[in-house]
Design a protein around this motif. Sequence first.
Motif, PDB file in Angstrom:
ATOM      1  N   CYS A  39      10.229 -12.391   4.032  1.00 25.22           N
ATOM      2  CA  CYS A  39      11.412 -11.523   3.945  1.00 25.22           C
ATOM      3  C   CYS A  39      11.133 -10.435   2.916  1.00 25.22           C
ATOM      4  N   HIS A  40      11.881  -9.387   2.991  1.00 25.98           N
ATOM      5  CA  HIS A  40      11.804  -8.298   2.008  1.00 25.98           C
ATOM      6  C   HIS A  40      13.158  -7.615   2.073  1.00 25.98           C
ATOM      7  N   ILE A  41      13.975  -7.815   1.056  1.00 29.14           N
ATOM      8  CA  ILE A  41      15.388  -7.429   1.195  1.00 29.14           C
ATOM      9  C   ILE A  41      15.722  -6.059   0.634  1.00 29.14           C
ATOM     10  N   GLY A  42      14.767  -5.416  -0.027  1.00 31.13           N
ATOM     11  CA  GLY A  42      15.079  -4.093  -0.561  1.00 31.13           C
ATOM     12  C   GLY A  42      14.124  -3.744  -1.673  1.00 31.13           C
ATOM     13  N   SER A  43      14.352  -2.599  -2.278  1.00 34.52           N
ATOM     14  CA  SER A  43      13.443  -2.108  -3.297  1.00 34.52           C
ATOM     15  C   SER A  43      14.228  -1.718  -4.542  1.00 34.52           C
ATOM     16  N   GLN A  44      13.505  -1.627  -5.663  1.00 34.57           N
ATOM     17  CA  GLN A  44      14.106  -1.228  -6.951  1.00 34.57           C
ATOM     18  C   GLN A  44      15.271  -2.148  -7.338  1.00 34.57           C
ATOM     19  N   PHE A  56      -3.223  -7.216   0.383  1.00 38.26           N
ATOM     20  CA  PHE A  56      -2.457  -5.993   0.637  1.00 38.26           C
ATOM     21  C   PHE A  56      -1.374  -6.235   1.673  1.00 38.26           C
ATOM     22  N   ASP A  57      -0.294  -5.486   1.516  1.00 40.27           N
ATOM     23  CA  ASP A  57       0.765  -5.439   2.522  1.00 40.27           C
ATOM     24  C   ASP A  57       0.712  -4.043   3.123  1.00 40.27           C
ATOM     25  N   ILE A  58       0.459  -3.972   4.428  1.00 43.71           N
ATOM     26  CA  ILE A  58       0.326  -2.674   5.084  1.00 43.71           C
ATOM     27  C   ILE A  58       1.454  -2.485   6.097  1.00 43.71           C
ATOM     28  N   LEU A  93       3.377 -12.681  -2.363  1.00 41.96           N
ATOM     29  CA  LEU A  93       4.309 -11.663  -2.861  1.00 41.96           C
ATOM     30  C   LEU A  93       3.787 -10.310  -2.431  1.00 41.96           C
ATOM     31  N   GLU A  94       4.684  -9.347  -2.245  1.00 42.26           N
ATOM     32  CA  GLU A  94       4.281  -8.008  -1.779  1.00 42.26           C
ATOM     33  C   GLU A  94       4.792  -6.912  -2.700  1.00 42.26           C
ATOM     34  N   PRO A  95       4.488  -6.963  -3.990  1.00 35.84           N
ATOM     35  CA  PRO A  95       5.017  -5.923  -4.879  1.00 35.84           C
ATOM     36  C   PRO A  95       4.313  -4.582  -4.688  1.00 35.84           C
ATOM     37  N   GLY A  96       5.064  -3.521  -4.767  1.00 41.70           N
ATOM     38  CA  GLY A  96       4.498  -2.174  -4.702  1.00 41.70           C
ATOM     39  C   GLY A  96       4.849  -1.425  -5.978  1.00 41.70           C
ATOM     40  N   ARG A  97       6.084  -0.958  -6.021  1.00 44.54           N
ATOM     41  CA  ARG A  97       6.563  -0.148  -7.149  1.00 44.54           C
ATOM     42  C   ARG A  97       6.260  -0.787  -8.513  1.00 44.54           C
ATOM     43  N   SER A  98       6.503  -2.102  -8.622  1.00 45.10           N
ATOM     44  CA  SER A  98       6.374  -2.745  -9.935  1.00 45.10           C
ATOM     45  C   SER A  98       4.918  -2.889 -10.361  1.00 45.10           C
ATOM     46  N   ALA A 132       4.585   5.445  -8.216  1.00 44.14           N
ATOM     47  CA  ALA A 132       4.931   4.855  -6.919  1.00 44.14           C
ATOM     48  C   ALA A 132       5.851   5.778  -6.139  1.00 44.14           C
ATOM     49  N   TYR A 133       5.658   5.818  -4.853  1.00 47.37           N
ATOM     50  CA  TYR A 133       6.514   6.604  -3.950  1.00 47.37           C
ATOM     51  C   TYR A 133       6.585   8.068  -4.391  1.00 47.37           C
ATOM     52  N   ALA A 134       5.490   8.588  -4.877  1.00 50.87           N
ATOM     53  CA  ALA A 134       5.398  10.011  -5.227  1.00 50.87           C
ATOM     54  C   ALA A 134       4.285  10.611  -4.365  1.00 50.87           C
ATOM     55  N   GLY A 162       8.487  -7.684  -1.626  1.00 44.44           N
ATOM     56  CA  GLY A 162       8.407  -6.987  -2.919  1.00 44.44           C
ATOM     57  C   GLY A 162       9.805  -6.726  -3.429  1.00 44.44           C
ATOM     58  N   GLY A 163       9.982  -5.592  -4.043  1.00 46.64           N
ATOM     59  CA  GLY A 163      11.335  -5.179  -4.393  1.00 46.64           C
ATOM     60  C   GLY A 163      11.702  -5.220  -5.853  1.00 46.64           C
ATOM     61  N   ILE A 164      10.814  -5.763  -6.705  1.00 51.09           N
ATOM     62  CA  ILE A 164      11.155  -5.834  -8.132  1.00 51.09           C
ATOM     63  C   ILE A 164      11.195  -4.415  -8.701  1.00 51.09           C
ATOM     64  N   VAL A 203       0.814  -1.216   0.000  1.00 52.31           N
ATOM     65  CA  VAL A 203       0.000   0.000   0.000  1.00 52.31           C
ATOM     66  C   VAL A 203       0.850   1.271   0.000  1.00 52.31           C
ATOM     67  N   LYS A 204       2.021   1.228   0.654  1.00 49.29           N
ATOM     68  CA  LYS A 204       2.782   2.467   0.783  1.00 49.29           C
ATOM     69  C   LYS A 204       3.289   2.997  -0.547  1.00 49.29           C
ATOM     70  N   ALA A 205       3.324   2.160  -1.592  1.00 49.14           N
ATOM     71  CA  ALA A 205       3.805   2.639  -2.892  1.00 49.14           C
ATOM     72  C   ALA A 205       2.869   3.707  -3.456  1.00 49.14           C
TER      73      ALA A 205
HETATM   74  C1  LIG Z   1       8.006  -1.334   0.805  1.00 48.94           C
HETATM   75  C2  LIG Z   1       7.737  -2.765   1.036  1.00 48.94           C
HETATM   76  C3  LIG Z   1       7.298  -3.580   0.000  1.00 48.94           C
HETATM   77  C4  LIG Z   1       7.141  -3.096  -1.417  1.00 48.94           C
HETATM   78  O1  LIG Z   1       8.368  -2.817  -2.018  1.00 48.94           O
HETATM   79  P1  LIG Z   1       8.471  -2.452  -3.562  1.00 48.94           P
HETATM   80  O2  LIG Z   1       9.909  -2.232  -3.780  1.00 48.94           O
HETATM   81  O3  LIG Z   1       7.665  -1.231  -3.778  1.00 48.94           O
HETATM   82  O4  LIG Z   1       7.937  -3.622  -4.332  1.00 48.94           O
HETATM   83  C5  LIG Z   1       6.993  -4.896   0.283  1.00 48.94           C
HETATM   84  N1  LIG Z   1       7.142  -5.389   1.534  1.00 48.94           N
HETATM   85  C6  LIG Z   1       7.570  -4.633   2.554  1.00 48.94           C
HETATM   86  C7  LIG Z   1       7.693  -5.224   3.900  1.00 48.94           C
HETATM   87  C8  LIG Z   1       7.890  -3.302   2.345  1.00 48.94           C
HETATM   88  O5  LIG Z   1       8.342  -2.560   3.359  1.00 48.94           O
END
Ligand SMILES: *Cc1c(COP(=O)(O)O)cnc(C)c1O
Length: 408
Positions: A190-195, A70-72, A266-271, A363-365, A230-232, A51-53
């Motif tokens: 797990c969620h190791i990073g973004s972009q 949703f991932d909140i 999966l928790e994609p946001g940006r992609s 995303a992220y704007a 997420g992170g793609i 959701v934060k994207a």
């Molecule tokens: C921000 C975040 C995401 C989404 O990341 P994207 O790079 O936008 O896909 C997914 N999971 C968690 C826990 C996050 O903090």
Amino acid sequence: MSQTSDQIPYEALAERFGTPLYVYNADELTRAHERYRQAFAGLDPLICYAVKANSNLSILRHFAQLGCGFDIVSGGELARVIAAGGDPAKTVFSGVGKSRDEIRDALEAGIKCFNIESLPEIDRIEAIAAISGHIAPVSLRINPNINAQTHPYISTGLRDNKFGIAIDQAEEAYRYAASRPHLRVVGIDCHIGSQLLDLSPLEEACARILELADRLEAAGIRLEHIDLGGGIGIVYDENSEREPDLTAYAQTVSRLLSSRSLKLLLEPGRSLCGNAGVLLTRVEYHKRHHGKNFLIVDAAMNDLMRPALYQAYHRIETLTRRGQPEITADIVGPVCESSDFFAKERTIAATEGDLLLIHSAGAYASSMASNYNTRPRAAEVLIENGQARLIRHRENIKAMLAAELPCL
Ligand SMILES: *Cc1c(COP(=O)(O)O)cnc(C)c1O
């Protein structure tokens, strides 16, 4: 891919709704979601849109209607999911600092799972579930100590980051969580990073998490799902970046999961939304000094923080075509900060009065927008079935001031 000016009447939208203006394309949101569906077709994952994207209610509703969960990361985001008609039972709650109220509300709403990020959070959720008579479904967010090779501010899977439970403490943490009477251990995440443009760190994380899941199973802790976060990444700069290979990633995940009966989340946001949106902005002034050009536009860092925050690149296109000469310019906002820029030394044919399109602003704007310099947040428009619909009013200054107590 992001939109070009041929497909959407940006000039008319700028006239009608004013600038700065975020414009999103519903078809692009759907297409991005479809890419996940197709790549992961064999696994039928639950796609939990982060959701934060972009947390606009109409964007959330669009994803809810596509069947997304949703991932909140806050109680506010949970309220948004519910208001948009999203299903709490498909919602996972991430974040390192969940407050007692947020945990209570999420239990009441019946969310799918808490993604727990620390040992003290296990105790807090257990205590609140005990008081309110709930059994809380939980997953532990594992920090696999993997370098996502992305900007340090959006890298989250290294031992030194604040996120998740260190992988070498994970078994003990799981044993502890499984022993709590008001917790039900359902998953691992797990969620190791973004972009991330190279997805091999995600594959590596998946492999490490699954090895851990096997050890847990041997210890009698059976999981129902694995959530790979997420992170793609998306392409911001077509000259230097390539679309990550989602299909290859999906195939690797598929192979790793094949011998196990774990549901994939999966928790994609940006992609899902990054290249479905643009920010329209008008050039207020073309200022020249000391041999430098500045295009001062009516959008600013409060509308799109990514360049200021991560020195991020955004493609910028001139929409007004009057045969202006190409110049090299810094494209900057009106905010009183030197970090208030959208581009430095950019080659662009534009001058005062021109309409510019800042790409990849889905995303992220808007979700990061602020009122800094007492600037009202910009309006948002969604294009659906060829129609432009206002999905957020431009903020008005009177309403902004009204939230503050009078100084009488
Ligand atoms: C921000 C975040 C995401 C989404 O990341 P994207 O790079 O936008 O896909 C997914 N999971 C968690 C826990 C996050 O903090």
